[in-house]
Design an enzyme around this catalytic site. Structure first.
Site, PDB file in Angstrom:
ATOM      1  N   LEU A 134       0.907  -1.153   0.000  1.00 23.14           N
ATOM      2  CA  LEU A 134       0.000   0.000   0.000  1.00 23.14           C
ATOM      3  C   LEU A 134       0.944   1.201   0.000  1.00 23.14           C
ATOM      4  O   LEU A 134       1.515   1.539   1.030  1.00 23.14           O
ATOM      5  CB  LEU A 134      -0.903   0.000   1.236  1.00 23.14           C
ATOM      6  CG  LEU A 134      -1.921  -1.134   1.327  1.00 23.14           C
ATOM      7  CD1 LEU A 134      -2.727  -1.029   2.607  1.00 23.14           C
ATOM      8  CD2 LEU A 134      -2.838  -1.133   0.110  1.00 23.14           C
ATOM      9  N   PRO A 135       1.160   1.813  -1.154  1.00 27.23           N
ATOM     10  CA  PRO A 135       2.298   2.709  -1.346  1.00 27.23           C
ATOM     11  C   PRO A 135       2.182   4.087  -0.677  1.00 27.23           C
ATOM     12  O   PRO A 135       2.083   5.125  -1.342  1.00 27.23           O
ATOM     13  CB  PRO A 135       2.386   2.833  -2.863  1.00 27.23           C
ATOM     14  CG  PRO A 135       0.969   2.666  -3.321  1.00 27.23           C
ATOM     15  CD  PRO A 135       0.370   1.662  -2.377  1.00 27.23           C
ATOM     16  N   CYS A 136       2.260   4.089   0.634  1.00 29.70           N
ATOM     17  CA  CYS A 136       2.209   5.351   1.378  1.00 29.70           C
ATOM     18  C   CYS A 136       3.421   6.223   1.083  1.00 29.70           C
ATOM     19  O   CYS A 136       3.365   7.441   1.260  1.00 29.70           O
ATOM     20  CB  CYS A 136       2.059   5.097   2.874  1.00 29.70           C
ATOM     21  SG  CYS A 136       3.278   3.984   3.570  1.00 29.70           S
ATOM     22  N   HIS A 137       4.507   5.615   0.596  1.00 35.19           N
ATOM     23  CA  HIS A 137       5.694   6.397   0.234  1.00 35.19           C
ATOM     24  C   HIS A 137       5.431   7.300  -0.969  1.00 35.19           C
ATOM     25  O   HIS A 137       6.191   8.221  -1.216  1.00 35.19           O
ATOM     26  CB  HIS A 137       6.893   5.470  -0.028  1.00 35.19           C
ATOM     27  CG  HIS A 137       6.666   4.480  -1.133  1.00 35.19           C
ATOM     28  ND1 HIS A 137       5.971   3.306  -0.935  1.00 35.19           N
ATOM     29  CD2 HIS A 137       7.024   4.496  -2.441  1.00 35.19           C
ATOM     30  CE1 HIS A 137       5.912   2.632  -2.079  1.00 35.19           C
ATOM     31  NE2 HIS A 137       6.550   3.344  -3.006  1.00 35.19           N
ATOM     32  N   ARG A 138       4.338   7.061  -1.691  1.00 34.94           N
ATOM     33  CA  ARG A 138       3.990   7.877  -2.857  1.00 34.94           C
ATOM     34  C   ARG A 138       3.113   9.075  -2.492  1.00 34.94           C
ATOM     35  O   ARG A 138       2.585   9.748  -3.369  1.00 34.94           O
ATOM     36  CB  ARG A 138       3.292   7.022  -3.915  1.00 34.94           C
ATOM     37  CG  ARG A 138       4.188   5.941  -4.486  1.00 34.94           C
ATOM     38  CD  ARG A 138       3.529   5.203  -5.632  1.00 34.94           C
ATOM     39  NE  ARG A 138       4.261   3.981  -5.903  1.00 34.94           N
ATOM     40  CZ  ARG A 138       3.696   2.821  -6.209  1.00 34.94           C
ATOM     41  NH1 ARG A 138       2.399   2.721  -6.323  1.00 34.94           N
ATOM     42  NH2 ARG A 138       4.441   1.764  -6.423  1.00 34.94           N
TER      43      ARG A 138
END
Length: 162
Positions: A134-138
């Protein structure tokens, strides 16, 4: 029972967690909120199907492929609000970023309200239990500023480079 396994990645050691053969957690070493909100017995186990499948997904991801999130059976544990935010994270395309404010606008529209707090969204993003997948880094701040990341800004930059 929650089962865990370790994975060695280019951004550090990762702990993967599952329950009922669904992925419920993925944390980079020293990440904030590491194994938070779990009150069940936790056991290290290597031959759980979803844990092995997640490792293969991560292998592909770190090799520059673009595996789809829906290849994995995930079940992040959190409030309805957090789950709504995490669902939006799933739809951030590879190579792109969005802002906390953009997510807040989407949540407000879903709820039929005039405004949603970007700060509240930031709290939900920061408590994402399935990092990387779940790409929270994006998610970035206004004007593309690299704001906090539970795994650390240095790791956020490394993941964004991928």
């Amino acid at each position: 029972m929650i089962y865990t396994s370790n994975y060695k990645s280019p951004v550090g050691s990762i702990l993967i967690a599952s329950k009922d053969n669904k992925l419920i957690g993925l944390w980079i070493e020293n990440q904030k909120h590491y194994l938070s909100n779990f009150n069940e017995e936790i056991s290290q186990k290597e031959n759980i199907e979803i844990l092995e499948k997640t490792k293969k997904w991560l292998d592909r991801y770190f090799n520059g492929e673009k595996p789809k999130i829906d290849e994995l059976d995930i079940n992040p544990i959190g409030s309805e609000f957090r789950k709504n935010v995490w669902e939006i994270l799933k739809n951030i395309p590879y190579g792109e970023v969005t802002t906390y404010n953009d997510i807040a606008k989407k949540i407000a529209k879903q709820k039929g309200i005039a405004k949603m707090s970007a700060q509240a969204v930031g709290g939900a993003v920061g408590h994402n239990p399935i990092s990387i997948i779940l790409p929270c880094h994006r998610v970035v701040g206004a004007n593309g500023n690299l704001t906090g990341y539970a795994g650390g800004i240095k790791k956020k930059i490394e993941l964004l480079k991928l």
